[in-house]
Design an enzyme around this catalytic site. Structure first.
Site, PDB file in Angstrom:
ATOM      1  N   GLU A 264     -14.254  -1.677   0.972  1.00 14.29           N
ATOM      2  CA  GLU A 264     -13.417  -2.809   0.544  1.00 14.29           C
ATOM      3  C   GLU A 264     -13.995  -4.160   0.927  1.00 14.29           C
ATOM      4  O   GLU A 264     -14.237  -4.447   2.104  1.00 14.29           O
ATOM      5  CB  GLU A 264     -12.010  -2.680   1.144  1.00 14.29           C
ATOM      6  CG  GLU A 264     -11.054  -3.768   0.682  1.00 14.29           C
ATOM      7  CD  GLU A 264      -9.606  -3.537   1.075  1.00 14.29           C
ATOM      8  OE1 GLU A 264      -8.769  -4.406   0.784  1.00 14.29           O
ATOM      9  OE2 GLU A 264      -9.313  -2.472   1.682  1.00 14.29           O
ATOM     10  N   LYS A 280      -5.531  -0.825  -2.900  1.00 15.15           N
ATOM     11  CA  LYS A 280      -4.225  -0.204  -2.641  1.00 15.15           C
ATOM     12  C   LYS A 280      -4.032   0.911  -3.654  1.00 15.15           C
ATOM     13  O   LYS A 280      -4.078   0.681  -4.861  1.00 15.15           O
ATOM     14  CB  LYS A 280      -3.076  -1.213  -2.769  1.00 15.15           C
ATOM     15  CG  LYS A 280      -2.834  -2.035  -1.520  1.00 15.15           C
ATOM     16  CD  LYS A 280      -2.357  -1.163  -0.390  1.00 15.15           C
ATOM     17  CE  LYS A 280      -2.332  -1.905   0.927  1.00 15.15           C
ATOM     18  NZ  LYS A 280      -2.121  -0.986   2.049  1.00 15.15           N
TER      19      LYS A 280
END
Length: 471
Positions: A264, A280
């Site tokens: 990420e 997410k």
């Protein structure tokens, strides 16, 4: 100081770093996942001209002249002042990788305590810095697309630059062989068993029903003792082969070492354009193609996961609005599916143009810690995290970052990250809890996220297994 540049013969950052891994504050920023579009550059750093460490509100600056401690009111403004002390903002050399020297290292989750008024309930690891940054006047930069590498040195004159370069080039000219990782038997212990974690998920859901928050990210820590002579870099090299990630990193802070396989990106700033890519939504991978496709489609169609991602997108848009031109903030991708070695993720992309009077340090101040690993609203979610997690997060869910002398920045979220502290290794895993969260499924998701990292320690022999307690 002026940048002096020489092209390198060595093109493999792992081989080069093997010669420097033993040096305190040696740092590898490693684009290990060659298939990922964000995996173009890697950087090696060592011998910082200054180190900046923070712990419990106190910041210690160490360079060759002195060591001094202070309590800055604004931690990010303080870091900016130290970078500018050494090299006032300069223009990058065109045609070279984007990081050409500056500040780099980890900014732990608990630096959020320096900028926000948070309760102090969770236990602190006494000898684990909240932040460890070096200011590096020299960098080895690798462009994997061009298959080229350079050593870039900021110095007052050619003689000084040549001397520093010759020293490093001498070390990496004949790098030591990297020992093949053979594996160890570890006994892993979690600070939450399944019942404990599910109970805390239900507590977060109650907070949501009461109107306190929309979501919060709750994690659990898994720890094990490692042998006295355990080679954490040999394991890192094994990990990057079995679980490659675009924002991998390895940092030697002495007694503390960080080994990350993060997928990420947190924030990047280049040519005044800001980008953030929150993750997410997660599903495990399957070796059976049809099952893997079903898991992928289940994630793509999940109303719960898309809602979770969208809430964080809104939070980050709000964070960026503090430092970016309002009309410039755009969501270029919403809930795009990205597949990694062990999991599928939903990833969104938000971009904006930073205001002329704002810098990378203002951007960090506005958005740290990342919304994808706190929740929404951010401050209330962080208060709930402090209540429910028994220990402070440390580096986990903070960021590994560089901020260049030219003002450019790139940074990751420190997930899928191992923290070695003396003879103990820890891993934390968590997930975003929303009103529609199922406590059982949320616990299983943490197991999916931990599985590849824990498996990477196992001996290659099929007759050995790592013991797992409370996981």
């Amino acid at each position: 100081m002026t940048p002096f540049i020489r092209e390198l013969r060595i093109k493999d950052p792992i081989s080069a770093f093997a010669a420097l891994k033993h040096l305190p504050y040696s740092l590898l920023l490693d684009s290990a996942d060659k298939k990922h579009p964000n995996s173009r550059y890697s950087f090696i750093l060592s011998h910082p001209i200054e180190t900046i460490e923070a712990k419990d509100g106190h910041v210690t600056v160490t360079n060759w002249e002195e060591q001094k401690t202070s309590d800055p009111k604004d931690i990010f403004k303080f870091i900016a002042s130290r970078v500018k002390y050494w090299v006032p903002e300069t223009k990058p050399v065109r045609g070279l990788p984007p990081f050409q020297g500056g500040a780099a290292g980890y900014i732990g989750y608990d630096i959020g305590r320096y900028t926000e008024d948070l309760p102090e309930l969770a236990e602190s690891d006494a000898d684990l810095p909240d932040m460890a940054l070096g200011i590096y006047d020299q960098v080895l930069a690798f462009d994997h697309k061009k298959n080229q590498a350079w050593i870039i040195t900021h110095a007052k004159n050619y003689h000084n630059a040549r001397k520093k370069q010759d020293y490093i080039l001498g070390l990496i000219a004949n790098p030591p062989a990297i020992d093949k990782y053979k594996g160890v038997n570890l006994e892993w212990h979690s600070d939450h068993n399944d019942k404990d974690y599910r109970k805390k998920v239900r507590r977060v859901i109650d907070y949501i029903k009461d109107g306190d928050i929309f979501q919060a990210n709750i994690s659990r820590r898994i720890e094990a003792q490692v042998p006295h002579n355990f080679d954490s870099f040999s394991h890192y090299n094994h990990l990057r082969e079995t679980n490659p990630a675009p924002f991998s990193a390895y940092m030697n802070c002495g007694l503390v070492k960080i080994s990350s396989a993060s997928p990420e990106r947190f924030l990047t700033l280049n040519n005044r354009i800001v980008e953030t890519k929150p993750i997410k939504g997660t599903r495990p991978r399957s070796e059976i193609p049809q099952k893997d496709l079903e898991l992928k489609n289940d994630l793509k169609g999940s109303i719960k996961d898309r809602a979770e991602n969208t809430m964080i997108v809104d939070l980050l848009r709000n964070d960026l609005s503090k430092v970016c031109l309002a009309k410039s903030i755009k969501v270029s991708e919403l809930c795009a599916l990205e597949s990694f070695e062990s999991v599928h993720h939903l990833v969104s992309t938000i971009r904006g143009q930073i205001k002329k009077n704002k810098s990378a340090f203002d951007l960090l101040r506005a958005a740290f810690p990342g919304g994808s690993i706190t929740g929404a609203p951010k401050i209330r979610a962080m208060e709930i995290i402090e209540e429910l997690e028994p220990k402070r997060r440390g580096p986990y869910c903070g960021s590994m970052a560089y901020i260049g002398f030219d003002g450019a920045m790139d940074s990751s979220i420190l997930i899928r990250t191992l923290v070695y502290n003396k003879e103990k290794v820890s891993l934390q895993v968590g997930g975003g809890i929303t009103l529609k969260s199922n406590p059982y499924e949320e616990y299983e998701e943490t197991k999916d996220k931990a599985k590849q990292m824990l498996t990477s320690f196992k001996p290659t022999s099929a007759t050995h297994t790592n013991k797992v307690h409370g996981i």
